[in-house]
Design an enzyme around this catalytic site. Structure first.
Site, mmCIF file in Angstrom:
data_model
loop_
_atom_site.group_PDB
_atom_site.id
_atom_site.type_symbol
_atom_site.label_atom_id
_atom_site.label_comp_id
_atom_site.label_asym_id
_atom_site.label_seq_id
_atom_site.Cartn_x
_atom_site.Cartn_y
_atom_site.Cartn_z
ATOM 1 N N LYS A 1 0.864 -1.175 0.000
ATOM 2 C CA LYS A 1 0.000 0.000 0.000
ATOM 3 C C LYS A 1 0.902 1.226 0.000
ATOM 4 O O LYS A 1 1.529 1.537 1.004
ATOM 5 C CB LYS A 1 -0.924 0.001 1.219
ATOM 6 C CG LYS A 1 -1.911 1.160 1.219
ATOM 7 C CD LYS A 1 -2.894 1.039 2.369
ATOM 8 C CE LYS A 1 -4.042 2.019 2.266
ATOM 9 N NZ LYS A 1 -3.643 3.415 2.157
ATOM 10 N N PHE B 1 -1.466 -0.631 -10.398
ATOM 11 C CA PHE B 1 -2.010 -1.868 -9.857
ATOM 12 C C PHE B 1 -3.286 -2.355 -10.525
ATOM 13 O O PHE B 1 -3.824 -3.378 -10.129
ATOM 14 C CB PHE B 1 -2.190 -1.788 -8.336
ATOM 15 C CG PHE B 1 -2.880 -0.531 -7.846
ATOM 16 C CD1 PHE B 1 -4.242 -0.377 -8.026
ATOM 17 C CD2 PHE B 1 -2.155 0.469 -7.206
ATOM 18 C CE1 PHE B 1 -4.878 0.762 -7.565
ATOM 19 C CE2 PHE B 1 -2.791 1.617 -6.742
ATOM 20 C CZ PHE B 1 -4.169 1.764 -6.930
HETATM 21 P P1 AMP Z 1 -7.236 4.836 2.103
HETATM 22 O O1 AMP Z 1 -6.774 6.093 1.439
HETATM 23 O O2 AMP Z 1 -6.681 4.654 3.468
HETATM 24 O O3 AMP Z 1 -8.742 4.661 2.011
HETATM 25 O O4 AMP Z 1 -6.624 3.613 1.276
HETATM 26 C C1 AMP Z 1 -6.943 3.359 -0.065
HETATM 27 C C2 AMP Z 1 -5.960 4.069 -0.959
HETATM 28 O O5 AMP Z 1 -4.683 3.456 -0.915
HETATM 29 C C3 AMP Z 1 -6.305 3.991 -2.427
HETATM 30 O O6 AMP Z 1 -7.293 4.901 -2.800
HETATM 31 C C4 AMP Z 1 -4.978 4.294 -3.083
HETATM 32 O O7 AMP Z 1 -4.812 5.689 -3.234
HETATM 33 C C5 AMP Z 1 -3.959 3.811 -2.083
HETATM 34 N N1 AMP Z 1 -3.162 2.658 -2.529
HETATM 35 C C6 AMP Z 1 -1.840 2.522 -2.347
HETATM 36 N N2 AMP Z 1 -1.380 1.362 -2.839
HETATM 37 C C7 AMP Z 1 -2.459 0.716 -3.377
HETATM 38 C C8 AMP Z 1 -2.633 -0.537 -4.035
HETATM 39 N N3 AMP Z 1 -1.615 -1.387 -4.244
HETATM 40 N N4 AMP Z 1 -3.897 -0.855 -4.443
HETATM 41 C C9 AMP Z 1 -4.945 -0.009 -4.223
HETATM 42 N N5 AMP Z 1 -4.829 1.183 -3.609
HETATM 43 C C10 AMP Z 1 -3.602 1.554 -3.188
#
Ligand code: AMP
Length: 522
Positions: free
Chosen positions: A215, A306
């Site tokens: 992530k 991704f």
């Molecule tokens: P959050 O912002 O905490 O809701 O986490 C989701 C976000 O993580 C997504 O919207 C992306 O911007 C980010 N992200 C980072 N790495 C990935 C990944 N490998 N797959 C999907 N989202 C990712």
């Protein structure tokens, strides 16, 4: 030929009818009688817009000039007249263009009746103010077509534009709606993830096998390319192409000649030593258009892709994750891919998580290998696993500071989403720098809705990621929960209030705490 007078009359009737069902019936009845071009125009205007969502043009005017009507000798206005005028207004450029825009609109306004002018005024101002939300228009399209609203909703998400859906739903081909496809250079809402505590959660939901990816702590981007044109949108669907010339060049040099392509990924800002920089730095660059060239030197970006939503001009949305990943690897030649591993046990999951954290990332994603890509969807197909405890709250009010904080709005009331409203779960004055306090104060003042001299209530627009130590049951907050030791980890410019954590999620996180902690309550 649809008369503007009919749309104005519809607006008035919808505004006057109290019930949602009745409003919906009126709109459905009206839409059913229109041809494809007028359908597109009517849905656009009913949504309070001059152009469809997927059309980047703007009128760039402050309002509709007041004009004496009385041109009754002229032919009555039709929707096409309005569309033509809006086209010309948007096309006006260069010296004298402001006067040109005004005179085009004055002409239109002079031909309109009072009711028509009122409607035009609302469109030009971009607000219908008659309770005609996009949801209602969507349901009306479904009712007019005699199909389930879910089918229309899905088509709207896939095409990225409700106006494109109406002609499909009401056209001659009954299969057209279900066959709706994404279009290159029209952004789709990104697929979102739910929170999970550990790999076991994800493995259970994905029935024994899950695809884990690092992530990356950056900003979500959606990259569209066809021929030598490249465009990039942020998670909130703003066009950030001009802020990211290096990513554009990278795509153009490596995906050139590619048939229409849509990719999903994350960009991360790096310091000169190649270490990931705080997210705030990256957002600063997103907002900046001038000076991007210097920023490129001082703030190089790394790209991590991704997902693949379209390849060779064909939608990949309905294909399973594993197939989409193969396609992604093919169209990129295997470069710029997110680090990932297929995981079939908790031990493998823990090992991958440890690897991600050791490499400086905030956690991992766990994706169901069989799942299709659902634009705008958040569910158990994608999980995020983080170690730090954070939730995304919206600031709904702020207290005036005292002592060192005099002059600032410095104690922020934090809320999570509950249905269409907000439920407060805590307050904090921790986490921001002096400069951020100053900027936040200004921003919140502009959003103020009420002020009792101590607390300023604000309209819920600013999303902040909040660190906490524990979720506690609270007798004081009506939400029933309070965040202990809340602290703002960062301001989430990239998130809309609708993407904040929900009270249901918070309740689940509360329960999950007891997977690792003892429960004192009986
Ligand atoms: P959050 O912002 O905490 O809701 O986490 C989701 C976000 O993580 C997504 O919207 C992306 O911007 C980010 N992200 C980072 N790495 C990935 C990944 N490998 N797959 C999907 N989202 C990712």
């Amino acid at each position: 030929m649809a008369l503007l007078a009919d749309l104005a009359a519809l607006r008035a009737r919808v505004a006057a009818s109290p019930g949602r069902l009745e409003k919906r019936r009126l709109v459905a009845e009206y839409l059913r009688a229109l041809g494809p071009d007028d359908l597109t125009r009517a849905v656009t205007y009913l949504s309070g817009r001059a152009f469809p969502v997927s059309d980047p043009r703007v009128l760039n005017v402050r309002g509709l000039p007041v004009a004496e009507s009385g041109a009754s000798s002229q032919a009555p206005l039709v929707l096409e007249d309005v569309a033509r005028t809006f086209d010309d207004v948007a096309a006006a450029a260069g010296p004298g263009s402001r006067r040109q825009r005004d005179s085009l609109l004055t002409e239109l306004s002079a031909r309109a009746s009072d009711a028509e002018r009122d409607l035009l005024q609302r469109i030009v101002y971009g607000e219908m103010r008659m309770g005609l939300s996009e949801g209602l228009v969507l349901e009306a399209i479904a009712e007019a077509a005699g199909v389930a609203p879910s089918l229309v909703r899905r088509a709207a998400l896939v095409t990225g534009d409700l106006t494109a859906v109406a002609p499909l739903a009401l056209g001659p081909d009954p299969a057209a709606l279900a066959a709706a496809q994404p279009r290159v250079f029209v952004p789709l809402l990104p697929m979102l993830a739910e929170i999970a505590v550990g790999p076991a959660d994800a493995l259970a939901a994905h029935e024994g096998a899950t695809a884990m990816e690092y992530k990356y702590d950056g900003a979500r981007i959606q990259l569209h390319a066809a021929g030598d044109r490249v465009a990039i949108w942020s998670r909130r669907m703003s066009d950030v192409t001009r802020s990211l010339p290096d990513i554009v060049a990278l795509a153009r040099d490596n995906l050139v000649g590619a048939a229409p392509l849509i990719l999903d990924g994350e960009v991360v800002a790096l310091d000169p030593a190649g270490r990931p920089l705080p997210f705030q730095e990256l957002m600063r660059r997103f907002r900046r258009v001038r000076g991007v060239e210097e920023a490129m030197g001082s703030l190089p970006l790394s790209l991590h892709l991704f997902d693949c939503l379209m390849a060779d001009g064909r939608s990949c949305l309905d294909e399973p994750y594993t197939r989409r990943w193969e396609t992604l690897a093919r169209v990129t030649g295997g470069r710029w891919l997110a680090e990932r591993a297929m995981v079939a046990s908790v031990e493998e999951g823990d090992a991958f998580m440890a690897r991600a954290l050791a490499a400086g990332h905030e956690g991992v994603m766990a994706k169901d290998p069989r799942s299709p890509y659902e634009p705008g969807g958040r569910g158990k197909k994608w999980f995020k696993l983080k170690t730090a405890l954070t939730v995304d709250c919206v600031i709904v009010a702020a207290d005036r500071g005292s002592g060192r904080r005099v002059g600032w709005l410095s104690n922020y009331h934090l809320a999570v989403r509950e249905g269409d409203g907000w439920a407060e779960v805590g307050k904090t004055f921790k986490g921001l720098t002096d400069r951020e306090f100053t900027e936040m104060t200004e921003r919140l003042r502009a959003l103020a809705t009420a002020d009792d001299g101590y607390t300023v209530r604000v309209s819920p627009e600013v999303v902040v990621e909040v660190d906490y130590n524990e979720i506690q049951k609270s007798p004081t907050y009506p939400s029933g929960f309070a965040l202990r030791f809340a602290r703002i980890a960062r301001i989430r410019e990239d998130k809309a209030p609708g993407q904040a954590t929900t009270l249901d999620e918070l309740r689940r996180l509360y329960d999950l705490q007891f997977a690792t902690k003892g429960r004192a309550e009986p």
